[in-house]
Every structure is written in C-alpha cells, then in structure tokens.
Scaffold this active site. Structure first.
Site, PDB file in Angstrom:
ATOM      1  N   TRP A 198       3.486   8.567 -24.365  1.00  0.00           N
ATOM      2  CA  TRP A 198       3.798   8.304 -22.970  1.00  0.00           C
ATOM      3  C   TRP A 198       5.286   8.647 -22.741  1.00  0.00           C
ATOM      4  O   TRP A 198       6.126   8.334 -23.579  1.00  0.00           O
ATOM      5  CB  TRP A 198       3.529   6.821 -22.638  1.00  0.00           C
ATOM      6  CG  TRP A 198       4.038   6.479 -21.278  1.00  0.00           C
ATOM      7  CD1 TRP A 198       3.469   6.804 -20.082  1.00  0.00           C
ATOM      8  CD2 TRP A 198       5.254   5.793 -20.976  1.00  0.00           C
ATOM      9  NE1 TRP A 198       4.264   6.367 -19.052  1.00  0.00           N
ATOM     10  CE2 TRP A 198       5.363   5.731 -19.573  1.00  0.00           C
ATOM     11  CE3 TRP A 198       6.267   5.223 -21.756  1.00  0.00           C
ATOM     12  CZ2 TRP A 198       6.439   5.123 -18.935  1.00  0.00           C
ATOM     13  CZ3 TRP A 198       7.335   4.617 -21.116  1.00  0.00           C
ATOM     14  CH2 TRP A 198       7.411   4.564 -19.723  1.00  0.00           C
ATOM     15  N   ASP A 365       3.144   5.413  -2.943  1.00  0.00           N
ATOM     16  CA  ASP A 365       2.570   5.234  -4.281  1.00  0.00           C
ATOM     17  C   ASP A 365       1.865   3.881  -4.376  1.00  0.00           C
ATOM     18  O   ASP A 365       1.528   3.244  -3.362  1.00  0.00           O
ATOM     19  CB  ASP A 365       3.689   5.410  -5.332  1.00  0.00           C
ATOM     20  CG  ASP A 365       3.178   5.971  -6.644  1.00  0.00           C
ATOM     21  OD1 ASP A 365       2.648   5.189  -7.453  1.00  0.00           O
ATOM     22  OD2 ASP A 365       3.293   7.197  -6.879  1.00  0.00           O
ATOM     23  N   ASP A 477      -4.470   8.799  -9.824  1.00  0.00           N
ATOM     24  CA  ASP A 477      -3.903   8.323 -11.079  1.00  0.00           C
ATOM     25  C   ASP A 477      -5.001   7.770 -11.995  1.00  0.00           C
ATOM     26  O   ASP A 477      -6.112   7.448 -11.550  1.00  0.00           O
ATOM     27  CB  ASP A 477      -2.871   7.224 -10.766  1.00  0.00           C
ATOM     28  CG  ASP A 477      -1.752   7.166 -11.787  1.00  0.00           C
ATOM     29  OD1 ASP A 477      -1.935   7.671 -12.903  1.00  0.00           O
ATOM     30  OD2 ASP A 477      -0.694   6.599 -11.463  1.00  0.00           O
ATOM     31  N   ASP A 547       5.897  10.548 -16.681  1.00  0.00           N
ATOM     32  CA  ASP A 547       6.652   9.490 -16.007  1.00  0.00           C
ATOM     33  C   ASP A 547       8.129   9.577 -16.344  1.00  0.00           C
ATOM     34  O   ASP A 547       8.943   8.875 -15.747  1.00  0.00           O
ATOM     35  CB  ASP A 547       6.112   8.107 -16.407  1.00  0.00           C
ATOM     36  CG  ASP A 547       4.869   7.747 -15.611  1.00  0.00           C
ATOM     37  OD1 ASP A 547       4.604   8.411 -14.590  1.00  0.00           O
ATOM     38  OD2 ASP A 547       4.155   6.810 -16.008  1.00  0.00           O
TER      39      ASP A 547
HETATM   40  C1  GLA Z   1       1.568   5.732 -13.230  1.00  0.00           C
HETATM   41  C2  GLA Z   1       2.118   7.003 -12.625  1.00  0.00           C
HETATM   42  C3  GLA Z   1       3.375   6.699 -11.856  1.00  0.00           C
HETATM   43  C4  GLA Z   1       3.086   5.674 -10.790  1.00  0.00           C
HETATM   44  C5  GLA Z   1       2.486   4.426 -11.418  1.00  0.00           C
HETATM   45  C6  GLA Z   1       2.022   3.447 -10.354  1.00  0.00           C
HETATM   46  O1  GLA Z   1       2.393   5.268 -14.240  1.00  0.00           O
HETATM   47  O2  GLA Z   1       2.331   7.959 -13.596  1.00  0.00           O
HETATM   48  O3  GLA Z   1       3.886   7.873 -11.287  1.00  0.00           O
HETATM   49  O4  GLA Z   1       2.218   6.219  -9.839  1.00  0.00           O
HETATM   50  O5  GLA Z   1       1.380   4.740 -12.229  1.00  0.00           O
HETATM   51  O6  GLA Z   1       1.451   2.326 -10.884  1.00  0.00           O
END
Ligand code: GLA
Length: 728
Positions: A198, A365, A477, A547
C-alpha cells in the site's frame, strides 16, 4: 495473412508486424509450442520440435511417453499425465480422478475478435485483427477446450484466452485453467516484475531466473498492491533500448499467477492465469467456462519497445471510454483536504476558489452518505447524508456547476459495513463462512457479488444517485482484500467459484453503469492502486495510482506503472506539504511536474494556499491543456530511473510525428562536486532540428551526444522542458 495453418507441416503461424508465434500438431494429437520471436517469413521450422531426438514421440517410443510429456514444449500443458512442469490445466472428474488428455481436434480462423462473455478483453476490428480457435477434446469426459489466439496487424501483440465446454454427460471440476503458456529455450533470462505495498505500488524488480519455479501472484481477490499481473522475461543484456523481452499481462483484476520455471533441460516455461489457490469450477454438462485474456508481446529492442507496445494496444484496443482521447477535466478531490470533515459549505468554498485557478471539476470523496463520519460504518447505505450536505446532493451539484465546474462523486459499491442498515437487513450478503468470524479490514466486509440480487441492489443504489444529480465522474473505490470466502447462495461444490464469480459481478456492475451513463468518466481505485490493471482499464480510462501523493515516492510508482500502462491512465494529483504519508516537503513546482505525467488534478485545500501557489496552479492548468494530447497519446521513452542512477528520474514523451516532445526530469538529491549530466534523449528524428530552452540542436545530437542538464541546487528539483521541431 496474419494467421496461417500449413497443412503439410501441421504448423500454425501467427504474424504481427514484427513478430511470429508458432505452434504445431505433433504425433497427430499434441499441440507443441515451436517459436515466438522476431518475424519469420517461412514455415520450415518444424525441426525446432526435435521430434528426431530421444525420447521421440509417443507413437514411435510408447515406453517413454512420460519422458516426451515432460520435455516437449507444450502449448497447453495438462496436469497428471507426465508433464511435471507447471501445468496450465487441471480437471477432476465426478468420480474423483484428476487428469485429462486434450487432443487436437479442429481449428477455425475468423476476422475480428469475439467478446469474452462477462469479461473485459481487448477488441479488434475485422480489418486489423484475426482470431484462431483451436479445439482439443478429452475423449474420456467429452470436455472440449478451445484455445483462442487473436493477432493484431497494427501492434505486435498476440492475445490468448481459453474456453472449456463440457460436452459430456457428467459434471467435471476445473481446478486450474490458466490462460497462456509458452515454452522456450533458456537464455539466462531475468524476470522483470512489479512489486510493492500500500502506498508504494508497482516498483520494478529484476531478478535472474534460476532452476525451479519463481512466481508472482495474488490470491487476495484483487490484482493487489503487492504483486502485479505482469511478467517479462528478458535476456541479460536488456536495457530500455536493447535486448529481447517476452512479456505477459493479464486482462483481469482478481486472483492471478504469473510464473517462470526453468527445467532440468534448460527450457523455460512461462505461464499466466487465474491462481488455482481457492479455485474450483464445477462444469455441468452443457456449461462453459472462459478464462480471461493474457496479452503477449515480444520485443527485440528492449523494455522501451515493450512499453510502447502495451501503451498502443491499450489505447487502441482496450480502453473503450469516450474519455480516452478527450481532455479530462482537471479535478480537485477533497480527500486530503478534509478527509471526513466537510459539509456543503466547505465543498463550495473549495470549488469557488478552484474554479478561479483553472480547475474544472470538484470530486466529493468518502463521507457524504449514511452516517459516514469516520471509516467505521455506513458502506452499503448509499443515501445522501443531508445533515452534512444541507439541501441534498442535486442542490450541491447545481451550486458547484454555477462556478463552471463539473461534479464527481466517490463510491465504494462492493463493500458493506457491519454497522450499516444494509448489513442489518441482509447479514448473509457479506462474504463469509458460516460459524466463523468474518475477518474485518478497515472495519468492513465484502459484498457477495456472486449473487445476482446483490449486484442488482448495489447497482440500483449507485444508479439512483447518478440519476438524480448531474454527476460527470465517479471514483469507484475498493478498500480491502477478500477473506473468509463463502457465499450463502452457492452449493458446497461451487464455493470454489466465488473469487471469480465476485469479479464477474464487479465487471457486470461497471458494464451496466457505463451502458446507462455512457458519458460518465469512471476512475477506478482500490486503497490507492491495488486494482490498477488491464481488466479495470477496459471500463475506466483512468485509475488512481496510489494513495501516496508525495512527488518523490511517486517517481518509482509511476515509473513501474508506466512500464505497462499509458500515462493517460495514471491518476496523479498535487497534494499538500508536508506530505500526509511521508511528511516530506517538495516544491509546488515539482509536485506539479510529477502529477502532469498522469491524469492531472489536485488533492488539497486550495483555500489555504499562498498567492504564489495559486499563481502556480494557474500556470499548471494552462500547461496541462497545452500538452494534454501529447502526454496522453505520445510515445513514452524512459531515460533515467532514480533507483538506478543515484538520484535522477527522467522520461520523454514524443508525438507520433516526432515534431514535439516533453522532457520530464527530477533530480532527487543534490550532490556535491559533480559534473552536469549529459542526458541522451530517445525517439526523436535524427534529421530534424529541435528547439530546447531557446537553443537549437539536431535530433541526432540530442539522442547520440546528449542534452546538457545542469546540476540543480537543492533536493527534489525538477524540470519540464518542451522540445519543438524548428520548421522554418
Ligand atoms: C481509499 C482511496 C483514497 C480515498 C479513501 C476514502 O484509500 O484510495 O483516495 O478515496 O479511500 O476512504
């Protein structure tokens, strides 16, 4: 003719512009691999099968049939009959015996490329693509296996997939159905793969191939952060520009295995397909099972050519979104700006400020639905939280549109929180094993998308939101791996189908979404980049890469990702400093340069920026529009890798007509007492004259002698230079 069957030699020859793939019928029944490599123009290569060498073929030397099966280069090797290398196919009959004897029966050639039922796959028009179907049957069970090969005339790719049909009277259990296999002589190959975790996905790893099996795999139910469904075998001298490369990439997003095996006789078997761990598919009489597609390419000009082949294939034969060649709106996502702590006022404030800087879309988001104020609950309750968004979603969208901006929204449709109305109503909709604790991850469970009623319900919830507000973009997601695999709806002898049925459910959902909302810009995401694969690209023209938005961390992530996937697919945003993941400070300019290598956007609170940073956003958004087409459609040349060069990362994107290019360069750490760097460019025309930073050079000088890059003062410094042909 791209596909030929030579009846006398009993050899199939598949030609792409620069490559040939060949296999033959041996002893009138076995399919044996003959050759894959640089294009050949004659079919006289049957001698490569070595039928005259011991152990000969079984009809000549029946007593050593085992030896034949274990040495021959097999086109689709089976388990249990004598080939002890990795098999591609394993079947168990209802009476409990494992084994099969697939024998060549017939073949057919057609123009174009049929779709793979329920699966993403590359597509090809009748003028540019042909498909060969080779049918093999197992006499004892009546099972028929169709090996499908598609050949492209405009790109050096052969694709393979496999369909198994039960034409017998009893059920069989498929325990392994890989999609592709090639056998070849070892040439001291090295394995190139993409590994990570990750927030540090797809770092390039290269290892030499020893005896035995080395594999890359996932049985997490997703292609994964850690290992990636891509494998290349390269000769030891291989660089970006030299050496031979055999590469496979899987058009699939679930469990996979990619493996190279060096045998006792120094042959190498390269395989790819659905991971057999946790897989068992019951095939009742009359039923079919299709294994997803593997893309194969061969390059005799190093990894760079392999990369450009994948990019070209995916841009012209895989990504079908109308957004592929359109300028994507520059987006601002509120995740790193607010996390869960926002309301409609905050979003409007961000949108208003962003719109004045050239940003074109606001993406809301996680956190807008149910009672979602932390990551503890509400997944599955896709209803707008009006205590957070007063006036409702449609109202917010209209307010944002008043600033001339589009609106996008986040969903995590495949999940269900233990703390949700949906779970309280349908506890059996979560994937689980009766009598066992469901392993939580990020406090959530996974929906059983093998069940049609679950798929239908999820679809309706997502579609209802999109029907009722003017939404241009969805970030889809998927934030956890699959565990405790069990479905309340599958019978005991079909539980081994769950991983793949889950993927079919995901694909069906995205297919339906795009059918109802064809103009929707879909961006896939999976806890960052855990499902950045060719399967998801079929549905979404862009995928959130990681991320980790730190500009320096992104260098390796984007280098590995771009080794296979076009820049136009890589979700990349400028975020705030110190970076939320690593705490590093980099300049706003460098963050912009790194994000401009992908689908450009911002992920910070623009209302808190300095006037100088806002000016930089205005410049970056103008730059993005000027170069969008070049970045999205140009040819990609990797020049330096920070991991190899002690600190500088560089690549070039060149227009197809070689009249324009963009040079990206990041010096990671400044170093004392060094010379300037002579950077040899690639992909330009040697004869053309180019202007770089006000100076003129021929392409030959830039490529063979190199461009003088001055040492930059300070860490994390970057350059983004335009290179233009001088025509007057
Ligand atoms: C994941 C995505 C992030 C965001 C979070 C929201 O980690 O990769 O960009 O959208 O979820 O919970």
């Amino acid at each position: 003719m791209p596909i030929i069957y030579d009846e006398t030699e009993k050899i199939f020859m598949l030609h792409t512009p620069n490559t040939t793939y060949a296999f033959a019928v041996v002893d009138d029944c076995y399919l044996a691999h003959v050759y894959y490599g640089k294009r050949l123009h004659d079919t006289g290569i049957r001698y490569l099968l070595r039928e005259e060498e011991p152990p000969f073929v079984p009809s000549v030397n029946r007593r050593e049939k085992n030896s034949f099966l274990d040495q021959a280069w097999m086109e689709y090797p089976e388990s249990g009959m004598g080939d002890y290398r990795e098999s591609a196919f394993c079947m168990r009959t209802a009476d409990g015996f494992r084994g099969s004897e697939l024998r060549f029966a017939s073949y057919g050639i057609e123009a174009g490329k049929p779709r793979l039922a329920g699966l993403p796959a590359t597509w090809g028009a009748e003028e540019t693509c042909s498909t060969l179907n080779v049918y093999c049957t197992d006499a004892r069970t009546g099972v028929e296996v169709c090996l499908a090969y598609s050949v492209f005339e405009d790109v050096d790719v052969v694709t393979r997939s496999v369909t198994v049909e039960n034409r017998g009277n009893e059920s069989v259990y498929l325990e392994k159905v890989l999609s592709a296999c090639i056998d070849m002589e070892n040439r001291d190959y090295e394995m190139v793969g993409l590994f990570g975790s990750w927030a540090r996905e797809r770092h390039v790893q290269r290892l030499s191939l020893g005896y035995g099996r080395q594999n890359i795999s996932s049985f997490k139910g997703e292609s994964s952060h850690q290992e990636h469904p891509f494998l290349a075998l390269v000769t030891p001298e291989t660089t970006q520009t030299t050496g031979e490369v055999y590469a496979m990439n899987f058009v699939y997003s679930g469990n996979f295995i990619a493996q190279a095996e060096r045998s006792q006789f120094d042959s190498v078997r390269m395989t790819m397909g659905i991971h057999p761990e946790g897989f068992c598919w019951k095939l009742a009489p009359g039923e079919q099972f299709t294994a997803p597609e593997v893309v194969l390419t061969y390059s005799d000009e190093g990894l760079g050519k392999m990369t450009r082949t994948f990019h070209e294939l995916y841009r012209t034969h895989l990504i079908r979104s109308p957004w592929l060649r359109r300028e994507r709106p520059i987006l601002i996502n509120n995740w790193e700006a607010t996390y869960f702590d926002f309301d409609e006022k905050k979003l409007i404030e961000i949108a208003k400020e962003a719109s004045q800087l050239g940003i074109e879309m606001l993406v809301m988001d996680d956190g807008w639905f149910g009672n979602r104020n932390t990551d503890e609950g509400s997944l599955g309750d896709w209803e707008v939280n009006e205590s957070k968004l007063a006036g409702g979603l449609a109202c917010l969208v209209e307010d944002v549109k008043k600033f001339g901006m589009k609106f996008g929204i986040w969903f995590e449709p495949e999940m269900i929180s233990p703390d949700s109305k949906l779970f309280r109503k349908h506890p059996d909709w979560a994937i689980q094993i009766p009598g066992r604790d469901i392993t939580q991850s990020r406090a959530q469970y996974v929906l059983d998308l093998s069940r049609q009623e679950v798929v239908d319900r999820v679809y309706e919830m997502v579609a209802e939101i999109l029907r009722n507000a003017d939404i241009s973009y969805v970030k889809w997601d998927m934030n956890r791996q699959l565990t405790t695999m069990g479905s309340a709806a599958l019978p005991a002898d079909r539980q081994g189908e769950l991983y793949h049925r889950y993927m079919l459910g995901v694909y069906q959902l995205q297919e339906r979404l795009l059918a109802e909302f064809p103009e929707l810009l879909l961006e896939n995401c999976s806890g960052g980049g855990a499902r950045f694969d060719a399967g998801m690209l079929y549905y979404s023209p862009q995928i959130w890469c990681s991320d980790d938005t730190d500009a320096v961390e992104r260098l390796a992530i984007q280098e590995g990702t771009a080794m296979v996937y076009p820049l136009s697919c890589m979700g990349a945003h400028v975020s705030a400093c110190p970076n939320h993941i690593v705490g590093r400070n980099t300049s706003f300019e460098t963050r912009g340069h790194v994000a401009l290598a992908g689908t450009f956007g911002y992920e910070l609170d623009v209302t808190k920026l300095s006037a100088e940073e806002k000016e930089l956003i205005k410049e970056q958004t103008v730059f993005y529009h000027r170069y969008h087409a070049l970045v999205a459609e140009g040819d990609y040349y990797r020049l330096l890798s920070a991991g190899e060069t002690g600190g500088a990362d560089s690549f070039l994107v060149v227009s197809k007509d070689k009249s324009r290019a963009l040079l990206f360069y990041v010096q990671v750490l400044a170093r004392a007492n060094r010379k300037n760097r002579l950077l040899r460019l690639q992909g330009l025309s040697p004869e053309k004259m180019y202007r770089v930073c006000g100076k003129c050079y021929t392409g030959a000088v830039l490529m063979y002698a190199g461009l003088n890059i001055k040492l930059l003062q300070g860490d994390f410094k970057s350059l983004l230079w335009e290179i233009e042909e001088i025509t007057e």
